[in-house]
Design an enzyme around this catalytic site. Structure first.
Site, PDB file in Angstrom:
ATOM      1  N   HIS A  87       0.805  -1.227   0.000  1.00  0.00           N
ATOM      2  CA  HIS A  87       0.000   0.000   0.000  1.00  0.00           C
ATOM      3  C   HIS A  87       0.833   1.269   0.000  1.00  0.00           C
ATOM      4  CE1 HIS A  87      -3.990  -1.815   0.972  1.00  0.00           C
ATOM      5  NE2 HIS A  87      -3.214  -2.780   1.451  1.00  0.00           N
ATOM      6  N   LYS A 108      -7.825  13.857   5.057  1.00  0.00           N
ATOM      7  CA  LYS A 108      -6.942  12.695   4.959  1.00  0.00           C
ATOM      8  C   LYS A 108      -5.958  12.815   6.105  1.00  0.00           C
ATOM      9  CE  LYS A 108      -5.898  14.102   0.755  1.00  0.00           C
ATOM     10  NZ  LYS A 108      -6.172  12.829   0.114  1.00  0.00           N
ATOM     11  N   LYS A 132       1.398  14.283   1.457  1.00  0.00           N
ATOM     12  CA  LYS A 132       0.048  14.602   0.984  1.00  0.00           C
ATOM     13  C   LYS A 132      -0.120  16.109   0.735  1.00  0.00           C
ATOM     14  CE  LYS A 132      -2.020  10.693   3.530  1.00  0.00           C
ATOM     15  NZ  LYS A 132      -2.756   9.843   2.554  1.00  0.00           N
ATOM     16  N   THR A 145      -8.336   6.809  -1.516  1.00  0.00           N
ATOM     17  CA  THR A 145      -9.687   6.270  -1.669  1.00  0.00           C
ATOM     18  C   THR A 145     -10.706   7.372  -1.394  1.00  0.00           C
ATOM     19  OG1 THR A 145      -9.413   5.419   0.581  1.00  0.00           O
ATOM     20  CG2 THR A 145      -9.264   3.825  -1.211  1.00  0.00           C
TER      21      THR A 145
HETATM   22  C1  Z16 Z   1      -2.250   3.330   4.952  1.00  0.00           C
HETATM   23  O1  Z16 Z   1      -3.432   3.820   5.332  1.00  0.00           O
HETATM   24  C2  Z16 Z   1      -1.859   3.364   3.621  1.00  0.00           C
HETATM   25  C3  Z16 Z   1      -0.635   2.846   3.279  1.00  0.00           C
HETATM   26  C4  Z16 Z   1       0.199   2.287   4.238  1.00  0.00           C
HETATM   27  O2  Z16 Z   1       1.377   1.769   3.889  1.00  0.00           O
HETATM   28  C5  Z16 Z   1      -0.179   2.241   5.567  1.00  0.00           C
HETATM   29  C6  Z16 Z   1      -1.402   2.750   5.911  1.00  0.00           C
HETATM   30 CL1  Z16 Z   1      -1.919   2.684   7.546  1.00  0.00          CL
HETATM   31  C7  Z16 Z   1      -2.807   3.920   2.590  1.00  0.00           C
HETATM   32  C8  Z16 Z   1      -2.148   4.659   1.427  1.00  0.00           C
HETATM   33  O3  Z16 Z   1      -1.400   5.747   1.914  1.00  0.00           O
HETATM   34  C9  Z16 Z   1      -3.229   5.157   0.472  1.00  0.00           C
HETATM   35  O4  Z16 Z   1      -2.652   5.765  -0.662  1.00  0.00           O
HETATM   36  C10 Z16 Z   1      -4.112   4.005   0.026  1.00  0.00           C
HETATM   37  O5  Z16 Z   1      -5.223   4.474  -0.699  1.00  0.00           O
HETATM   38  C11 Z16 Z   1      -4.630   3.232   1.224  1.00  0.00           C
HETATM   39  O6  Z16 Z   1      -3.571   2.827   2.064  1.00  0.00           O
HETATM   40  C12 Z16 Z   1      -5.400   1.988   0.815  1.00  0.00           C
HETATM   41  O7  Z16 Z   1      -4.696   1.242  -0.130  1.00  0.00           O
END
Ligand code: Z16
Length: 817
Positions: A361, A552, A558, A662
């Protein structure tokens, strides 16, 4: 005629009223007269739950008896949001609930509001897990969500008199929680510490202490599928037996300490979003829930079998690893297969690699977890041995694939040196069948950069599944007005389980009647939000201004700072007459963001935003033109209120840094236009809605890379754009700190000398596009047409579609027959 396919309520209003009364009387011992809103909430929830249990039981039974492989979604976070209205929607009982509660003399809204939001996640990743289990159930796919029932969820955010973030504990279990079902009889023992010894040529782990993992089950109702899956969250309880202790008994108190502290394991959610702290307790949490889940799955799928044939395990369940947090599951399954069930290494490896898949992610290198081998050895000595062995086998395998020694060395799962480190993303990539990123661009960058060596040697492992969001919660529940309009426009409500049907709205973007109704819906949502904000936060927001939102987690990448700098520049321009007040488009800006408690720059940015809001909102020179609000404690509930009221959404991360996003999907689906960079899922959103219906600005990934190579000097940009210079100078001069020049000095110094995420380099194009945005907004019909096209063209971003992609590309399973 509008076709209604929504589920039909299993009860009449009278029946449901009586059920609530029964619960009040027999479960709570309270009369209707005595009942508070919170009592009614508990009673109604327990009554609603009863309507789900039959489908829940059948789903379990069909899952175990059938031949459809189940999905085990392993995630340290599930950011569920409130449960009651979601359950009512899936049961078709929304109207019956409202009427029953009114019949009992209560306000349905207040009853729903009594639910305390479970905040068992940080942000995107946790909320994605919640959307995914909603979609799995709605598609009828047998699935478990496996995670942790933290006693304390994500902290409650408050602001002090200076506008600084203050964190308060989120003791969400302090009140009665009617949704979780504690099942003491299905608990699992999870061991820690101790040593590995050899007995009869076999490795035997002699743990030092253990903890009891007790499952707390939450029903996950599908929309229209008739299926109810399980979210199984583990809670840590200590054992009262000390027989496993290998300590010297004379040091009794020291020896029992770990036992006594066992319950700490599930006490608190780590509040770091994408910056892991590498703490021992966190590794304990990870192993705790993953080990319990793996044993649970074996218990569920091989009931009562002492010697199950676990070569069939990958046909029973496929485990999805949500980020690196559950990756310790790979050596755990190896250990279980080899040590507990006597399989040889190769068979165990075959089973394990077929069982696991990994979703990454992030692109931030610091977000990829790396554990010191020493720490793993202390807590999980047998696992460290297995990890080292996996590493050895893997390096051998690589030698057969390439002669490039440097590449092989770069790919080590366990690094060399006197303080070796275990790279969990590498372990996950080696130990699973598939690796996916969460948006096209992200998956491409994973292959090209982050996991390049792996994708070169194992290209078939890599795939993409673009994220999605559930339309049930984020359109139907959050935005009933728009939902009704969509249903009216399409002539059916089928879109709620087939979001591509929103395409049918495209022609209506050119229907003046529909555009007018759409505008009315948006305005009504703005008014509703203004009322909610007044009531809940005490500020006045004028619904006749543009509602512009950035919500966010607070993170430098960001770039909330880009938004605040542009806002200050605009404020300054109005004040000093650079722009004529009459030419200013009235705008209300909303921020929502929590900062990790130890993230200094993020917290300072929060303080700055709050103080800009204070100064701007109290300045008569800009009254009616510019207002800034930062409601504290952004959470799922606030999202459900604010997103439907928003007209302009900000997705302005530095290109190449936001894996997906998202929120961007939720806003587009609720008829907001996006101002954004070519990053994460923005790229795909823009492709779907059309370049004309998206405000694109800023550098691309390649441009960022080039500028970085050339040597980035942020001060140059400060000198080049007077608007930017003015904004930064105002901050430096104490305009937002009562004249104090030191307060924001660390932020200013960072911008002018480092600016790691190139906020200054993107400022000019960001400030410029505001004119375009405002010009369009002045033509409300044109704006609304584009907003409708955003709704119509973003059906792709349903989490149902994401799950279908997982089913096809990774899980190779489907709905129960
Ligand atoms: C998180 O919320 C995300 C990535 C990560 O390595 C750890 C956490 Cl807690 C987020 C991303 O930053 C975001 O871009 C993405 O939409 C979301 O994960 C779901 O995939």
């Amino acid at each position: 005629m509008t076709e209604q396919t929504a589920p039909k309520s299993p009860v009449t209003t009278e029946q449901f009223t009586n059920e609530i009364k029964e619960q009040l009387k027999y479960a709570q011992g309270i009369t209707v007269e005595q009942a508070t809103d919170a009592d009614i909430y508990v009673a109604a929830s327990l009554a609603v739950r009863r309507h789900l249990v039959d489908s829940w039981a059948t789903t379990q039974k069909d899952m175990v008896n059938g031949s459809t492989k189940a999905v085990g979604y392993l995630s340290a976070e599930f950011l569920m949001g409130k449960q009651l209205r979601n359950a009512l929607l899936n049961l078709g009982m929304l109207a019956e609930f409202d009427d029953a509660v009114k019949a009992l003399g209560h306000d349905p809204q207040l009853v729903v509001d009594s639910e305390y939001e479970p905040g068992l996640g940080n942000g995107g990743l946790g909320r994605l897990a919640a959307c995914f289990i909603d979609s799995l159930a709605s598609l009828g796919v047998p699935a478990f969500g496996y995670g942790i029932q933290y006693k304390y969820g994500i902290f409650k955010q408050e602001f002090d008199a200076e506008g600084k973030q203050v964190e308060r504990p989120d003791y969400w279990l302090a009140n009665e929680e009617p949704w979780g079902h504690i099942d003491y009889n299905r608990s699992q023992k999870v061991n820690f510490g101790g040593q590995v010894v050899e007995e009869d040529g076999k490795k035997v782990w002699k743990p030092a202490w253990s903890v009891r993992a007790v499952p707390v089950d939450y029903m996950v109702p599908g929309y229209k599928s008739g299926r109810v899956n399980t979210l199984r969250l583990w809670s840590a309880k200590s054992y009262d037996e000390f027989d496993l202790l290998t300590f010297n008994k004379s040091e009794y108190l020291d020896a029992v300490k770990p036992q006594v502290e066992a319950e700490n394991i599930s006490k608190i959610l780590y509040p770091e979003d994408s910056t892991p702290q590498g703490k021992r307790l966190r590794l304990e949490q990870q192993y705790f829930f993953v080990a319990a889940s793996i044993h649970d799955a074996i218990r569920v799928f091989y009931p009562g079998q002492d010697k199950p044939d676990l070569t069939t395990f990958p046909n029973k369940i496929t485990f999805q690893l949500n980020d690196t947090h559950p990756v310790i599951g790979i050596p755990e399954l190896m250990r279980v297969l080899i040590d507990e069930y006597g399989y040889d290494w190769d068979t165990a490896w075959d089973i394990t690699t077929k069982t696991f898949n990994y979703t990454c992610h992030t692109l931030l290198p610091e977000a990829l977890e790396v554990w010191p081998a020493r720490l793993i050895g202390e807590l999980l000595p047998r696992h460290l041995e297995i990890i080292n062995e996996i590493n050895d086998h893997f390096l051998e395998e690589l030698k057969g694939l390439t002669r490039d020694k440097e590449r092989i060395n770069r790919m080590r799962i366990v690094t060399e040196g006197d303080d070796p480190q275990v790279r969990m993303a590498y372990l996950a990539t080696a130990g699973g069948s598939h690796v996916n990123g969460v948006a096209e661009l992200h998956s491409q960058l994973l292959k090209d950069v982050t996991l390049r060596d792996f994708s070169d040697l194992f290209p078939k492992k890599f795939t993409n599944v673009t994220n999605g969001v559930t339309p049930r919660r984020f359109i139907r529940l959050a935005n009933p007005r728009l939902s009704n309009l969509i249903t009216e426009g399409l002539g059916t409500d089928k879109w709620l389980s087939d979001l591509d049907l929103l395409q049918g709205l495209v022609p209506l973007a050119d229907d003046p009647e529909f555009v007018k109704k759409f505008a009315e819906v948006k305005h009504a949502n703005k008014v509703a939000f203004a009322n909610f904000a007044k009531d809940r936060y005490g500020f006045e927001a004028n619904p006749d201004t543009m509602f512009n939102t950035m919500v966010k987690r607070l993170h430098e990448y960001k770039r909330q700072s880009l938004k605040i700098l542009a806002l200050i520049a605009r404020y300054a321009a109005i004040k000093n007459g650079t722009i004529n007040v009459d030419d200013v488009l009235p705008r209300t800006v909303f921020f929502g963001a929590k900062a990790a408690p130890g993230y200094y720059m993020a917290k300072l940015t929060i303080q700055l935003i709050n103080n800009v809001a204070r100064v701007v909102n109290n300045d008569p020179d800009v009254k009616g033109k510019l207002a800034v609000h930062f409601p504290a404690n952004y959470n799922v509930r606030l999202a459900q209120h604010l997103i439907p009221a928003t007209e302009l959404d900000e997705q302005i991360s530095q290109a190449g840094k936001e894996a997906s996003g998202t929120g961007n999907m939720k806003f587009a689906l609720n008829g907001a236009l996006t101002v954004g960079t070519l990053d994460g899922a923005n790229v795909e959103i823009r492709e779907k809605v059309g370049a004309d219906n998206f405000f694109l600005f800023g550098m691309t990934v390649d441009e960022v890379e080039d500028l970085y190579e050339k040597g980035y000097d942020p001060a140059k940009y400060y000198e080049a754009d007077p608007r930017l210079k003015m904004a930064i100078d105002m901050i430096s001069n104490g305009a937002f700190s009562d004249g104090d020049r030191n307060t924001y000095a660390p932020l200013v110094a960072d911008w002018l000398t480092k600016d790691y995420f190139m906020t200054l380099a993107d400022f000019t194009s960001y400030a410029d596009i505001q004119y375009e945005i405002e010009d369009l907004y002045r033509d409300q019909d044109a704006w609304n047409r584009k907003a409708i096209l955003n709704v119509a063209n973003t059906g792709y971003f349903s989490s149902d579609r994401s799950i279908e992609d997982y089913l096809e590309r990774i899980w190779h399973t489907g709905p129960l027959a």
